[in-house]
Design an enzyme around this catalytic site. Structure first.
Site, PDB file in Angstrom:
ATOM      1  N   SER A   1      39.752  39.861  36.146  1.00  0.00           N
ATOM      2  CA  SER A   1      39.609  38.645  35.338  1.00  0.00           C
ATOM      3  C   SER A   1      40.612  38.616  34.185  1.00  0.00           C
ATOM      4  O   SER A   1      41.090  39.661  33.724  1.00  0.00           O
ATOM      5  CB  SER A   1      38.205  38.551  34.734  1.00  0.00           C
ATOM      6  OG  SER A   1      37.230  38.597  35.740  1.00  0.00           O
TER       7      SER A   1
HETATM    8  N1  SAH Z   1      35.078  43.354  37.353  1.00  0.00           N
HETATM    9  C1  SAH Z   1      36.293  43.490  38.126  1.00  0.00           C
HETATM   10  C2  SAH Z   1      36.726  42.181  38.757  1.00  0.00           C
HETATM   11  C3  SAH Z   1      36.076  42.079  40.051  1.00  0.00           C
HETATM   12  S1  SAH Z   1      36.520  40.793  41.159  1.00  0.00           S
HETATM   13  C4  SAH Z   1      37.419  44.085  37.325  1.00  0.00           C
HETATM   14  O1  SAH Z   1      37.249  44.316  36.125  1.00  0.00           O
HETATM   15  O2  SAH Z   1      38.477  44.356  37.917  1.00  0.00           O
HETATM   16  C5  SAH Z   1      34.956  40.706  41.971  1.00  0.00           C
HETATM   17  C6  SAH Z   1      34.585  41.898  42.816  1.00  0.00           C
HETATM   18  O3  SAH Z   1      33.297  41.650  43.352  1.00  0.00           O
HETATM   19  C7  SAH Z   1      35.498  42.133  44.016  1.00  0.00           C
HETATM   20  O4  SAH Z   1      36.030  43.419  43.943  1.00  0.00           O
HETATM   21  C8  SAH Z   1      34.583  41.957  45.219  1.00  0.00           C
HETATM   22  O5  SAH Z   1      34.885  42.832  46.274  1.00  0.00           O
HETATM   23  C9  SAH Z   1      33.225  42.267  44.611  1.00  0.00           C
HETATM   24  N2  SAH Z   1      32.058  41.749  45.338  1.00  0.00           N
HETATM   25  C10 SAH Z   1      31.929  40.577  45.999  1.00  0.00           C
HETATM   26  N3  SAH Z   1      30.700  40.467  46.524  1.00  0.00           N
HETATM   27  C11 SAH Z   1      30.014  41.593  46.173  1.00  0.00           C
HETATM   28  C12 SAH Z   1      28.699  42.060  46.404  1.00  0.00           C
HETATM   29  N4  SAH Z   1      27.813  41.367  47.115  1.00  0.00           N
HETATM   30  N5  SAH Z   1      28.348  43.258  45.876  1.00  0.00           N
HETATM   31  C13 SAH Z   1      29.225  43.998  45.164  1.00  0.00           C
HETATM   32  N6  SAH Z   1      30.485  43.602  44.907  1.00  0.00           N
HETATM   33  C14 SAH Z   1      30.886  42.420  45.403  1.00  0.00           C
END
Ligand code: SAH
Length: 237
Positions: A87
């Site tokens: 993000s």
């Molecule tokens: N917080 C992260 C940004 C993550 S982007 C950072 O600081 O880099 C969102 C993430 O959510 C992705 O890596 C994706 O794979 C994950 N995601 C999507 N659906 C999910 C689920 N049901 N359970 C766990 N993770 C999930």
């Protein structure tokens, strides 16, 4: 006027981008990080000293792929592989601030991604439990966080819709991927009086960033802003 502003912005970004690539040492990244906090975080109204301290400290450039390091402190999200993104710094700071965390707290994060948001949380609270559904991302984040020394971040490969029942209840819950509705399981795993921040809406559409507080077993919610996150995949039943 607006056009000139954007032209100037892009010009400055281009300059700062190439400058950071050519001088890649720690001090340059530290300066970029300080500038990022001043112009993107403080100027937009984030005041929580713990959040500002964490944003000043965590080396965001180490959480993005090498070819994006020059833009690590820029004012937008970046790709982290597997079709996912880290993000924008302001969104990370905003979502952290609204949880109103305290040093002894335990927080659940859904969507570890690069591990950056988890590191920001871990600078403030006692323990961070973070769930990631894409194994390759979880493993890379784990490596980065071990190298940086965050023993208080616990990563699980799995489906965030299920939460982490063995470690519940949590003082705060943050999702960095968007479900279509707030998962009831996550509300159940939040303690009474605890806060949740979660983007809600369909994939590709504008989503609402919801901030909630649990009162009388139910989540009282407010809409903070419009956002766009990757979808929360997995089993939402
Ligand atoms: N917080 C992260 C940004 C993550 S982007 C950072 O600081 O880099 C969102 C993430 O959510 C992705 O890596 C994706 O794979 C994950 N995601 C999507 N659906 C999910 C689920 N049901 N359970 C766990 N993770 C999930």
């Amino acid at each position: 006027m607006k056009r000139i502003f954007w032209q100037l912005t892009f010009f400055c970004l281009a300059i700062s981008g190439s400058w950071t690539v050519s001088a890649r040492d720690k001090d340059d990244y530290a300066r970029s990080r300080e500038a990022m906090v001043a112009s993107q975080i403080v100027d937009r109204g984030i005041t929580d000293p713990d959040v500002l301290r964490a944003m000043r400290k965590v080396p965001r450039h180490l959480f993005v792929p090498e070819n994006y390091r020059a833009s690590a402190y820029a004012d937008y999200p970046l790709p982290i592989g597997e079709g996912q993104t880290i993000s924008q710094p302001y969104i990370v700071a905003f979502m952290t601030e609204v949880l109103r965390l305290k040093p002894g707290d335990r927080v659940l994060e859904i969507g570890t991604g690069s591990g950056y948001q988890a590191a920001i949380l871990a600078e403030i609270v006692k323990d961070v439990y973070s769930i990631e559904i894409v194994e390759a991302l979880a493993k890379r984040a784990e490596r980065t966080l071990i190298d940086l020394g965050y023993p208080n971040i616990h990563i699980r490969i799995g489906d965030g819709y299920k939460g982490w029942p063995e470690k519940a209840p949590f003082d705060g819950v943050m999702a960095t991927c968007a479900p279509e509705q707030i998962p009831e399981t996550l509300v159940d795993q939040l303690r009474e009086g605890g806060r949740m921040v979660i983007p809600v809406g369909r994939e590709g559409a504008i989503q609402r960033l919801i901030v909630g507080i649990k009162r009388g077993g139910r989540l009282k919610t407010e809409e903070a802003m419009l956002v766009r996150f990757v979808p929360m995949v997995g089993d939402d039943r």
